[in-house]
Motif scaffolding. Structure first.
Motif, short mmCIF file in Angstrom:
data_model
loop_
_atom_site.label_atom_id
_atom_site.label_comp_id
_atom_site.label_asym_id
_atom_site.label_seq_id
_atom_site.Cartn_x
_atom_site.Cartn_y
_atom_site.Cartn_z
N ILE A 143 0.79 -1.33 0.10
CA ILE A 143 -0.12 -0.07 -0.05
C ILE A 143 0.81 1.20 0.00
O ILE A 143 1.65 1.43 0.85
CB ILE A 143 -0.85 -0.08 1.11
N PRO A 144 0.99 1.97 -1.00
CA PRO A 144 1.73 3.39 -1.26
C PRO A 144 1.84 4.13 0.40
O PRO A 144 0.86 4.20 0.98
CB PRO A 144 1.47 3.94 -2.11
N HIS B 289 -5.77 1.60 -6.69
CA HIS B 289 -6.02 2.76 -5.71
C HIS B 289 -5.67 2.28 -4.35
O HIS B 289 -5.95 0.86 -4.12
CB HIS B 289 -7.25 3.39 -5.65
N PRO B 290 -4.84 2.80 -3.41
CA PRO B 290 -4.54 2.08 -2.08
C PRO B 290 -5.81 1.55 -1.34
O PRO B 290 -5.77 0.62 -0.72
CB PRO B 290 -3.75 3.39 -1.30
#
Length: 359
Positions: free
Chosen positions: A245-246, A301-302
């Motif tokens: 997860i960024p 998307h996270p």
């Protein structure tokens, strides 16, 4: 797409879900092998373009994967096991420090019940769980007779992964070609286009992002080891895994490293050194690793990553977590395709005067 084809696709999707649900206990080695083959196929294709035969290129890639797995089993896992054991042994010391030093300071500013900060129960529970785990490992040979079937299943799965990975990797291009030839002719071009979009998203996460995670784990672990921080390898592994997860890996690893540095050194230079390690790692991720390994591909998307992993684990356990991101990528591509078709349809432009504008 005809009505019959839609029913066929719905039936295939339903049958796949039923098979995964009922056969999930035996699917783990096959799903792991499928992920490994997907990740390794581009490397094998590149070796083929350099003049190697498919069998030779697959053998080279397979040996590299095998050596990496053997290194993890012989070196990394025992080292991590030792660090986790040390953490569990130090938990009572840390809990006492928090109770005697941190909690009184907090109670000067906030009026709450001191029992809220009582971590002794959690520490004892963790220590008990670890002792049970250690006991299971220590008594494994004694329990072979009573749990022989489970151990045999584990050994079979352990040997199945490399065997299945080798054959999947060797025949990957053929399988993809056969799947394409099975597509109804009126859907082939559309399915191929959607498949390429799915591969871009999967490539951004299962290929690019996993390599970024590995690189960040090594960077954080090596940097923390150089400054002499305890549990550097464990913190690096934790930060690398959380990096799926960024930015999550940075926050989790940095917070953990700061806490360990406070207990170990109790000096400001250690906090500055930890901050420098994670700042360098974050800069390398943003300016080198992500542009090079992920590129400008559109990833998940996270929030979609978090939801997919949790939903997959809830529905199908470990197998669900393995297939969560690929399925999320496919669903996201299909939703984009549906959105494009909707924007070009009469439903979106209903009531508009004149011709529908082009996208």
């Amino acid at each position: 797409m005809t009505i019959q084809q839609r029913w066929m696709l719905a039936g295939v999707a339903l049958a796949t879900g039923v098979v995964i649900h009922f056969l999930s206990p035996i699917l783990a080695p096959f799903m792991v092998s499928l992920v490994l083959a997907y990740l390794a196929d581009p490397v094998a294709d590149r070796l083929e373009k350099m003049g190697m035969s498919r069998s030779l290129s697959v053998t080279v890639v397979f040996l590299a994967l095998f050596m990496a797995g053997l290194l993890m089993l012989l070196v990394l896992i025992p080292a991590l096991f030792h660090q986790v054991k040390t953490v569990v042994q130090l938990l009572p010391v840390w809990e006492a420090w928090v109770r005697n030093n941190l909690v009184p300071e907090l109670l000067l500013y906030i009026d709450v019940d001191p029992e809220w900060f009582d971590l002794s129960v959690v520490v004892r529970q963790l220590a008990t769980e670890w002792q049970q785990t250690g006991g299971i490992i220590a008594d494994l040979s004694r329990k072979v007779t009573s749990s022989g079937l489970a151990i045999a299943g584990f050994v079979v799965n352990l040997f199945l992964v490399p065997v299945v990975t080798f054959y999947l990797l060797r025949d990957w291009d053929k399988m993809m070609l056969h799947l394409r030839l099975m597509m109804p002719l009126n859907m082939e071009s559309e399915v191929v286009s959607l498949s390429k979009e799915c591969d871009e998203v999967l490539g951004a996460f299962l290929k690019g992002q996993l390599m970024v995670m590995l690189a960040l784990g090594v960077i954080y672990g090596a940097g923390l080891w150089l400054i002499g921080l305890q549990f550097a390898m464990l913190i690096g592994l934790l930060a690398g895994l959380a990096s799926i997860i960024p930015y999550m890996g940075f926050f989790v690893g940095f917070a953990t490293a700061i806490i360990v540095a406070l207990f170990q050194f109790d000096q400001y230079w250690a906090l500055l050194a930890v901050t420098a390690v994670f700042t360098v790692g974050q800069m390398l991720e943003g300016y080198v690793l992500t542009p090079w390994l992920v590129g400008d591909k559109i990833g998940l998307h996270p929030v979609a990553v978090i939801f997919a992993l949790m939903a997959g684990g809830q529905l199908f356990g470990f197998i669900g977590m393995l297939i969560a991101l690929p399925l999320a990528a496919i669903i996201m591509v299909l939703l984009r395709h549906l959105h494009r078709n909707y924007k070009a349809s009469d439903l979106y432009h209903a009531g508009e005067p004149g011709e529908m504008p082009e996208e």
